[in-house]
Design a protein around this motif. Structure first.
Motif, PDB file in Angstrom:
ATOM      1  N   GLU A  89      10.720  25.278 -12.729  1.00  0.00           N
ATOM      2  CA  GLU A  89      10.661  26.666 -13.209  1.00  0.00           C
ATOM      3  C   GLU A  89      11.458  27.663 -12.361  1.00  0.00           C
ATOM      4  O   GLU A  89      11.943  28.666 -12.889  1.00  0.00           O
ATOM      5  N   LEU A  90      11.598  27.405 -11.066  1.00  0.00           N
ATOM      6  CA  LEU A  90      12.258  28.405 -10.209  1.00  0.00           C
ATOM      7  C   LEU A  90      13.760  28.530 -10.453  1.00  0.00           C
ATOM      8  O   LEU A  90      14.402  29.411  -9.893  1.00  0.00           O
ATOM      9  N   THR A  91      14.325  27.656 -11.293  1.00  0.00           N
ATOM     10  CA  THR A  91      15.729  27.861 -11.659  1.00  0.00           C
ATOM     11  C   THR A  91      15.902  29.181 -12.405  1.00  0.00           C
ATOM     12  O   THR A  91      17.011  29.715 -12.480  1.00  0.00           O
ATOM     13  N   ALA A  92      14.807  29.713 -12.931  1.00  0.00           N
ATOM     14  CA  ALA A  92      14.867  31.008 -13.631  1.00  0.00           C
ATOM     15  C   ALA A  92      15.373  32.114 -12.707  1.00  0.00           C
ATOM     16  O   ALA A  92      15.921  33.121 -13.180  1.00  0.00           O
ATOM     17  N   LEU A  93      15.213  31.941 -11.401  1.00  0.00           N
ATOM     18  CA  LEU A  93      15.670  32.963 -10.446  1.00  0.00           C
ATOM     19  C   LEU A  93      17.185  33.176 -10.507  1.00  0.00           C
ATOM     20  O   LEU A  93      17.667  34.265 -10.189  1.00  0.00           O
ATOM     21  N   PHE A  94      17.919  32.167 -10.903  1.00  0.00           N
ATOM     22  CA  PHE A  94      19.381  32.303 -10.965  1.00  0.00           C
ATOM     23  C   PHE A  94      19.786  33.376 -11.961  1.00  0.00           C
ATOM     24  O   PHE A  94      20.800  34.066 -11.781  1.00  0.00           O
ATOM     25  N   SER A  95      19.012  33.538 -13.010  1.00  0.00           N
ATOM     26  CA  SER A  95      19.369  34.487 -14.054  1.00  0.00           C
ATOM     27  C   SER A  95      19.465  35.919 -13.518  1.00  0.00           C
ATOM     28  O   SER A  95      20.267  36.719 -14.007  1.00  0.00           O
ATOM     29  N   HIS A  96      18.646  36.243 -12.512  1.00  0.00           N
ATOM     30  CA  HIS A  96      18.624  37.597 -11.956  1.00  0.00           C
ATOM     31  C   HIS A  96      19.960  37.969 -11.324  1.00  0.00           C
ATOM     32  O   HIS A  96      20.312  39.162 -11.261  1.00  0.00           O
ATOM     33  N   TYR A  97      20.723  36.969 -10.861  1.00  0.00           N
ATOM     34  CA  TYR A  97      21.980  37.243 -10.161  1.00  0.00           C
ATOM     35  C   TYR A  97      23.199  36.857 -10.991  1.00  0.00           C
ATOM     36  O   TYR A  97      24.320  36.880 -10.488  1.00  0.00           O
ATOM     37  N   LEU A  98      22.989  36.529 -12.247  1.00  0.00           N
ATOM     38  CA  LEU A  98      24.099  36.221 -13.140  1.00  0.00           C
ATOM     39  C   LEU A  98      24.440  37.438 -13.992  1.00  0.00           C
ATOM     40  O   LEU A  98      23.560  38.218 -14.358  1.00  0.00           O
ATOM     41  N   LYS A  99      25.709  37.597 -14.316  1.00  0.00           N
ATOM     42  CA  LYS A  99      26.161  38.700 -15.146  1.00  0.00           C
ATOM     43  C   LYS A  99      26.347  38.236 -16.590  1.00  0.00           C
ATOM     44  O   LYS A  99      26.473  37.035 -16.847  1.00  0.00           O
TER      45      LYS A  99
ATOM     46  N   VAL B 109      10.302  33.060  -2.469  1.00  0.00           N
ATOM     47  CA  VAL B 109      11.018  34.018  -1.629  1.00  0.00           C
ATOM     48  C   VAL B 109      12.255  33.383  -1.009  1.00  0.00           C
ATOM     49  O   VAL B 109      13.355  33.950  -1.051  1.00  0.00           O
ATOM     50  N   GLU B 110      12.080  32.217  -0.424  1.00  0.00           N
ATOM     51  CA  GLU B 110      13.210  31.534   0.203  1.00  0.00           C
ATOM     52  C   GLU B 110      14.297  31.226  -0.823  1.00  0.00           C
ATOM     53  O   GLU B 110      15.490  31.457  -0.571  1.00  0.00           O
ATOM     54  N   ALA B 111      13.890  30.722  -1.988  1.00  0.00           N
ATOM     55  CA  ALA B 111      14.862  30.377  -3.021  1.00  0.00           C
ATOM     56  C   ALA B 111      15.610  31.605  -3.511  1.00  0.00           C
ATOM     57  O   ALA B 111      16.838  31.578  -3.679  1.00  0.00           O
ATOM     58  N   ASP B 112      14.911  32.720  -3.709  1.00  0.00           N
ATOM     59  CA  ASP B 112      15.533  33.937  -4.215  1.00  0.00           C
ATOM     60  C   ASP B 112      16.609  34.448  -3.257  1.00  0.00           C
ATOM     61  O   ASP B 112      17.709  34.822  -3.690  1.00  0.00           O
ATOM     62  N   GLU B 113      16.324  34.434  -1.978  1.00  0.00           N
ATOM     63  CA  GLU B 113      17.284  34.918  -0.982  1.00  0.00           C
ATOM     64  C   GLU B 113      18.537  34.054  -0.941  1.00  0.00           C
ATOM     65  O   GLU B 113      19.663  34.559  -0.915  1.00  0.00           O
ATOM     66  N   LYS B 114      18.352  32.754  -0.949  1.00  0.00           N
ATOM     67  CA  LYS B 114      19.503  31.851  -0.834  1.00  0.00           C
ATOM     68  C   LYS B 114      20.325  31.816  -2.122  1.00  0.00           C
ATOM     69  O   LYS B 114      21.556  31.718  -2.074  1.00  0.00           O
ATOM     70  N   ILE B 115      19.674  31.909  -3.258  1.00  0.00           N
ATOM     71  CA  ILE B 115      20.402  31.931  -4.534  1.00  0.00           C
ATOM     72  C   ILE B 115      21.317  33.142  -4.592  1.00  0.00           C
ATOM     73  O   ILE B 115      22.480  33.045  -4.992  1.00  0.00           O
TER      74      ILE B 115
ATOM     75  N   ARG C 225      16.317  20.124 -18.226  1.00  0.00           N
ATOM     76  CA  ARG C 225      15.008  20.654 -17.816  1.00  0.00           C
ATOM     77  C   ARG C 225      15.061  22.159 -17.504  1.00  0.00           C
ATOM     78  O   ARG C 225      14.105  22.711 -16.965  1.00  0.00           O
ATOM     79  N   ASP C 226      16.157  22.809 -17.843  1.00  0.00           N
ATOM     80  CA  ASP C 226      16.330  24.225 -17.495  1.00  0.00           C
ATOM     81  C   ASP C 226      15.777  25.171 -18.551  1.00  0.00           C
ATOM     82  O   ASP C 226      16.388  26.194 -18.858  1.00  0.00           O
ATOM     83  N   ARG C 227      14.616  24.838 -19.090  1.00  0.00           N
ATOM     84  CA  ARG C 227      14.045  25.701 -20.117  1.00  0.00           C
ATOM     85  C   ARG C 227      13.688  27.075 -19.545  1.00  0.00           C
ATOM     86  O   ARG C 227      13.883  28.105 -20.205  1.00  0.00           O
ATOM     87  N   ALA C 228      13.173  27.102 -18.328  1.00  0.00           N
ATOM     88  CA  ALA C 228      12.794  28.388 -17.721  1.00  0.00           C
ATOM     89  C   ALA C 228      14.021  29.271 -17.512  1.00  0.00           C
ATOM     90  O   ALA C 228      13.976  30.487 -17.761  1.00  0.00           O
ATOM     91  N   LEU C 229      15.113  28.696 -17.047  1.00  0.00           N
ATOM     92  CA  LEU C 229      16.345  29.453 -16.844  1.00  0.00           C
ATOM     93  C   LEU C 229      16.890  29.949 -18.183  1.00  0.00           C
ATOM     94  O   LEU C 229      17.381  31.085 -18.282  1.00  0.00           O
ATOM     95  N   ALA C 230      16.800  29.119 -19.218  1.00  0.00           N
ATOM     96  CA  ALA C 230      17.262  29.530 -20.540  1.00  0.00           C
ATOM     97  C   ALA C 230      16.442  30.717 -21.052  1.00  0.00           C
ATOM     98  O   ALA C 230      16.993  31.683 -21.589  1.00  0.00           O
ATOM     99  N   TYR C 231      15.123  30.664 -20.863  1.00  0.00           N
ATOM    100  CA  TYR C 231      14.270  31.784 -21.266  1.00  0.00           C
ATOM    101  C   TYR C 231      14.647  33.055 -20.498  1.00  0.00           C
ATOM    102  O   TYR C 231      14.733  34.141 -21.062  1.00  0.00           O
ATOM    103  N   ALA C 232      14.867  32.904 -19.193  1.00  0.00           N
ATOM    104  CA  ALA C 232      15.197  34.062 -18.359  1.00  0.00           C
ATOM    105  C   ALA C 232      16.537  34.671 -18.760  1.00  0.00           C
ATOM    106  O   ALA C 232      16.746  35.882 -18.641  1.00  0.00           O
ATOM    107  N   ARG C 233      17.431  33.835 -19.244  1.00  0.00           N
ATOM    108  CA  ARG C 233      18.748  34.323 -19.675  1.00  0.00           C
ATOM    109  C   ARG C 233      18.659  35.072 -21.003  1.00  0.00           C
ATOM    110  O   ARG C 233      19.507  35.919 -21.303  1.00  0.00           O
ATOM    111  N   GLY C 234      17.633  34.727 -21.813  1.00  0.00           N
ATOM    112  CA  GLY C 234      17.459  35.414 -23.080  1.00  0.00           C
ATOM    113  C   GLY C 234      17.238  34.521 -24.280  1.00  0.00           C
ATOM    114  O   GLY C 234      17.086  35.018 -25.404  1.00  0.00           O
TER     115      GLY C 234
END
Length: 325
Positions: free
Chosen positions: A117-127, A283-289, A137-146
Motif C-alpha cells: 500500500e505505501l507505493t501510494a506515497l509516490f503519487s504525492h510527488y508525481l506531476k 515517514v521514512e518512505a515519504d522522505e526518501k521517495i 500489485r500497485d492498486r493503491a498507487l493507481a487509486y492515489a493517482r486517480g
C-alpha cells in the motif's frame, strides 16, 4: 455428464470470440511471433557461425520443436477433458476454491495487493505530466493517482466497459487520461516500454519522469537489464521501482537478484546508486521517495529504488502460500 460441445466450441459464428478456430488462428500467429521475434529464438539464428547453421536452427524448430509443443498442448487438452469428468487426484487449495465458487463465481482470478500500500506515497510527488508503468500489485498507487474503484472492479469482472474491454488480466492498472500505461502480463517487459516513453518525453517541459515498478523476481528478466542499460546510456529520467516482498511467486529471492547476491548486498548497478526504502514505515518512505523523484527530475538521471514490503496474502487466489511459507 460432461459435454465436449460446452468445453470446446466449433461454431463459425464471427461474433463468438472463443472457439476452436479462433484458438488455432491465434495460436498460429502466436507461434509466428515467438519463433520470429522472441529474443531466445532470434539469438539462435544471429549467433550461428554461418547462414547454413542458422537455417538448420530454423528448420529444427519447424520439424521438431513446434510439433513437440503441439504434443504438450494436446496432452493438456486431454487432461482437461479427463478431469472434467473425474475428480482430480490432487487439489492443494480446496477451501479457497470452494469459497470462490460459492461466494464469487464471476471473479475467476484475483491478485492481492495487501502489503504494497505505501507505493501510494509516490503519487504525492508525481506531476500530471509524469508517466507510470505499474506493477500488478500497485492498486493503491493507481487509486492515489486517480483511478476509480469502478474501473478496477470492471477489470476484475472482465467487463466490456473496463479499461481493457475485458481483454486483460483482471484489475491490471491502466488509465490513458492519467498517463498510466497498460500493465503487461509478461513480467518485466514494462521496463523496456517505460524507457521508450522516457525517450519520447525527454525534451518536454517540466522534466517529466517515468515511474516503472516491477517485482523482485522480474528484475531477473533480460528486458529489465536492457531497460536499465538504455536509461543509463541516454540519461533518461526513469525511476525503476523494485517492490521487494522477498518472493517471486513461491521462490525466495534473497541472494538471487542483481542487488542481492548470495554473499552480499550491492549498492550500485550500471553506475546508478541503489536506494533502499523501508516500504512498511510511512515517514521514512515519504522522505526518501521525495528525494529520489526530485533527484531524477533535476539531474536528468535514472534512479533505482528497492522498496522493501511484505506480501500479506498468497500470490493470487490460485496460490496457497501456506505450502511454501
Amino acid at each position: 455428464m460432461f459435454n465436449i460441445n460446452i468445453a470446446i466450441s466449433f461454431s463459425f459464428d464471427p461474433k463468438e470470440k472463443y472457439t476452436l478456430w479462433t484458438g488455432l488462428l491465434g495460436g498460429f500467429f502466436l507461434s509466428l511471433s515467438y519463433f520470429g521475434t522472441d529474443q531466445s529464438q532470434v539469438s539462435r539464428y544471429i549467433n550461428a557461425k554461418d547462414q547454413k547453421e542458422s537455417r538448420i536452427g530454423l528448420i529444427f524448430n519447424a520439424i521438431l520443436k513446434i510439433p513437440f509443443q503441439f504434443l504438450i498442448l494436446y496432452i493438456g487438452i486431454l487432461l482437461f477433458v479427463f478431469y472434467s469428468v473425474y475428480q482430480p487426484p490432487v487439489n492443494f487449495n480446496n477451501s479457497l476454491i470452494d469459497y470462490q465458487s460459492k461466494n464469487n463465481p464471476e471473479l475467476f482470478f484475483y491478485i492481492p495487493s495487501s502489503g504494497h500500500e505505501l507505493t501510494a506515497l509516490f503519487s504525492h510527488y508525481l506531476k500530471p505530466c509524469d508517466w507510470l508503468h505499474l506493477h500488478y500489485r500497485d492498486r493503491a498507487l493507481a487509486y492515489a493517482r486517480g483511478v476509480t474503484y469502478e474501473t478496477v472492479f470492471n477489470g476484475l469482472f472482465s467487463r466490456e466497459n473496463s479499461n481493457s474491454a475485458g481483454r486483460r488480466m483482471p484489475a491490471f492498472p491502466c488509465e490513458k487520461s492519467l498517463n498510466i500505461m497498460s500493465t503487461p502480463t509478461l513480467v518485466g517487459s514494462n521496463a523496456l516500454q517505460a524507457v521508450g516513453v522516457a525517450h519520447a518525453i525527454n525534451d518536454q517541459e517540466n522534466n517529466p519522469i517515468v515511474l516503472v515498478s516491477v517485482g523482485d523476481g522480474s528484475t531477473q528478466q533480460g528486458d529489465f537489464y536492457e531497460a536499465v542499460a538504455e536509461a543509463v546510456r541516454f540519461d533518461l529520467r526513469v525511476v525503476f521501482l523494485i517492490e521487494d516482498n522477498r518472493y517471486a511467486l513461491s521462490t525466495p529471492t534473497k541472494g538471487n537478484t542483481f542487488y542481492s547476491l548470495p554473499n552480499s548486498e550491492i549498492n550500485e548497478f550500471y553506475g546508478i546508486n541503489i536506494e533502499r526504502i523501508n516500504g512498511t514505515h510511512v515517514v521514512e518512505a515519504d522522505e526518501k521517495i521525495s528525494k529520489c523523484l526530485e533527484k531524477s527530475r533535476n539531474d536528468n538521471k535514472p534512479q533505482i529504488i528497492v522498496f522493501n514490503v511484505e506480501r500479506l496474502e498468497s500470490h493470487t487466489n490460485a496460490d496457497d502460500q501456506s505450502v511454501y511459507r
